[in-house]
Design an enzyme around this catalytic site. Structure first.
Site, mmCIF file in Angstrom:
data_model
loop_
_atom_site.group_PDB
_atom_site.id
_atom_site.type_symbol
_atom_site.label_atom_id
_atom_site.label_comp_id
_atom_site.label_asym_id
_atom_site.label_seq_id
_atom_site.Cartn_x
_atom_site.Cartn_y
_atom_site.Cartn_z
ATOM 1 C CG ASP A 233 -1.632 -0.204 -1.843
ATOM 2 O OD1 ASP A 233 -1.641 -0.798 -2.939
ATOM 3 O OD2 ASP A 233 -1.122 -0.696 -0.832
ATOM 4 C CG HIS A 256 0.779 1.463 -5.570
ATOM 5 N ND1 HIS A 256 1.182 0.537 -4.635
ATOM 6 C CD2 HIS A 256 1.459 2.605 -5.270
ATOM 7 C CE1 HIS A 256 2.058 1.092 -3.802
ATOM 8 N NE2 HIS A 256 2.231 2.350 -4.166
#
Length: 430
Positions: A233, A256
């Site tokens: 993430d 991310h």
């Protein structure tokens, strides 16, 4: 009264729990081995860790030591203050979270494994590893009386444990250690300030869900430097209530990227200001540097600078999304309001993208203003993962300067006497 004999120093340090003795023992090191830790990676050493902590907490400049060459299995535990000044947790060995799903408490509230509260002037450091063993968790057999499907449902729920969490703590330093395989967020700071993170390594698989590297909320005055973060993430996630955040010399691979948000969920107030991310290297990631906003919220994001950002095989290197929805856009209702975004600079962002170089999607009701693209040079990856799209600027006002590539990336609208963004009056205070 216990005497400070050699025998005491070797094994019976529990006697130091007496305040009068602790007060005369500044600068002491308390090994968890002396408090009964088995250090075999199988036996639960939580009680030994808590016992060492409770003694060291009352001693100025004390250190709780987990020695090298040992493996310490620790159940979810809270280590709290207030403690004496300059307390240190020295992790030179390996700390292990429980590998079985049944060992973790079931709760609808957020869970933490190592939960630190109400500390001042505290440090975690060392050459060791903090291992959440989440790969074991994901592949583990379900607990008794639980089907495999419901075990998967439990793990997929929003109550997976954060590995290390600080709450209401100030002047905290985390340095040199390795943090790996967290079930959810690796390192979280909540309602804290004066935070320094230096030279740490965070490592989890790129397909591990919701495993943010460093998560900040309601936290101010943060410095994150010279660290490597790989996760499934956001490498660094900056949430509401954060200000004066400085990130420098960070490698994000995979992940991310660096994210501000998501902010404003469930029509909430969100305020983030004065964020600098510089000399950031993002590789094999979904985003490079991103601001993400849910529809319907109120508040502001202001004074954000991303500079000297290098990207390689990143799907979308530059992104502002005021229509963010992690459940699929079809499942999120359209709303008119949004957290306002103003004063965002992208300076010297260079490298390769696999999907879209720039995506600036701002609210119709509250467009983004004061956005600058300066010396942005992005080119397609040699082997794109999917069909590529051109840059998008929707209701985004600002200017592009210097070299801006590819063609169309400088698609910002200009605010002047003829064209001005349509904004609604502010009805909140950040």
């Amino acid at each position: 009264m216990c005497s400070l004999s050699a025998t005491l120093l070797a094994g019976a340090l529990l006697c130091l729990a007496a305040p009068a003795v602790a007060a005369r023992s500044p600068g002491r090191t308390f090994s968890v081995l002396s408090f009964g830790a088995a250090a075999d990676g199988v036996t639960d050493d939580s009680e030994a860790l808590v016992a060492a902590w409770e003694v060291a907490c009352r001693v100025p400049r004390a250190t709780v030591l987990l020695p090298s060459g040992h493996r310490f299995l620790v159940s979810p535990v809270t280590l709290q203050g207030p403690c004496n000044t300059k307390l240190t947790l020295q992790i030179d060995g390996t700390m292990l979270a429980p590998p079985e799903m049944g060992s973790w408490p079931k709760s609808r509230r957020p869970l933490q494994w190592l939960n630190f509260k109400w500390l001042q002037g505290f440090s975690i450091q060392g050459a060791g590893t903090v291992d959440g063993q989440s790969i074991s968790l994901r592949s583990a057999d379900p607990p008794a009386n639980t089907s495999q499907g419901s075990a998967r449902d439990w793990y997929a729920s929003g109550v997976k444990p954060t590995l290390i969490r600080f709450y209401n703590s100030f002047n905290v330093t985390v340095r040199n250690i390795r943090i790996t395989n967290s079930p959810q967020c690796h390192l979280k700071f909540d309602s804290s300030g004066g935070i320094k993170v230096k030279n740490i390594t965070i490592s989890s698989p790129g397909d591990s869900p919701n495993t943010d590297g460093i998560h900040l909320q309601n936290t101010r005055d943060v410095e994150i430097r010279s660290s490597s973060i790989g996760c499934g993430d956001d490498c660094v996630s900056i949430q509401t209530g954060c200000s004066n955040i400085h990130m420098k010399n960070i490698i994000c691979n995979p992940g991310h990227g660096i994210s501000v948000g998501g902010l404003g969920r469930d029509n909430s107030l969100a305020c983030v200001s004065d964020v600098i991310a510089e000399s950031i290297n993002v590789q094999n990631a979904l985003y490079g540097v991103r601001i993400k906003i849910w529809q319907g919220g109120v508040g502001s994001v202001r004074n954000i600078t991303f500079s000297n950002i290098r990207v390689a095989n990143v799907a979308t290197p530059i992104a502002i999304d005021q229509f963010y929805c992690d459940r699929g856009r079809a499942r999120c209702a359209n709303r008119t309001g949004a957290v306002a975004i103003t004063g965002v600079t992208y300076r010297r962002v260079v490298g390769t993208y696999s999907f879209q170089p720039v995506r600036l999607a701002c609210s119709d009701a509250r467009p983004c203003t004061g956005v600058s693209l300066v010396d942005v040079r992005l080119s397609p990856s040699p082997e794109p993962a999917s069909a590529q799209q051109g840059p998008l600027c929707w209701n985004t006002y600002g200017e592009a300067r210097g070299t801006v590539e590819p063609l169309g990336t400088g698609c910002l609208q200009r605010s002047n006497g003829y064209v001005t963004p349509l904004t609604q009056p502010f009805n909140y205070t950040c």
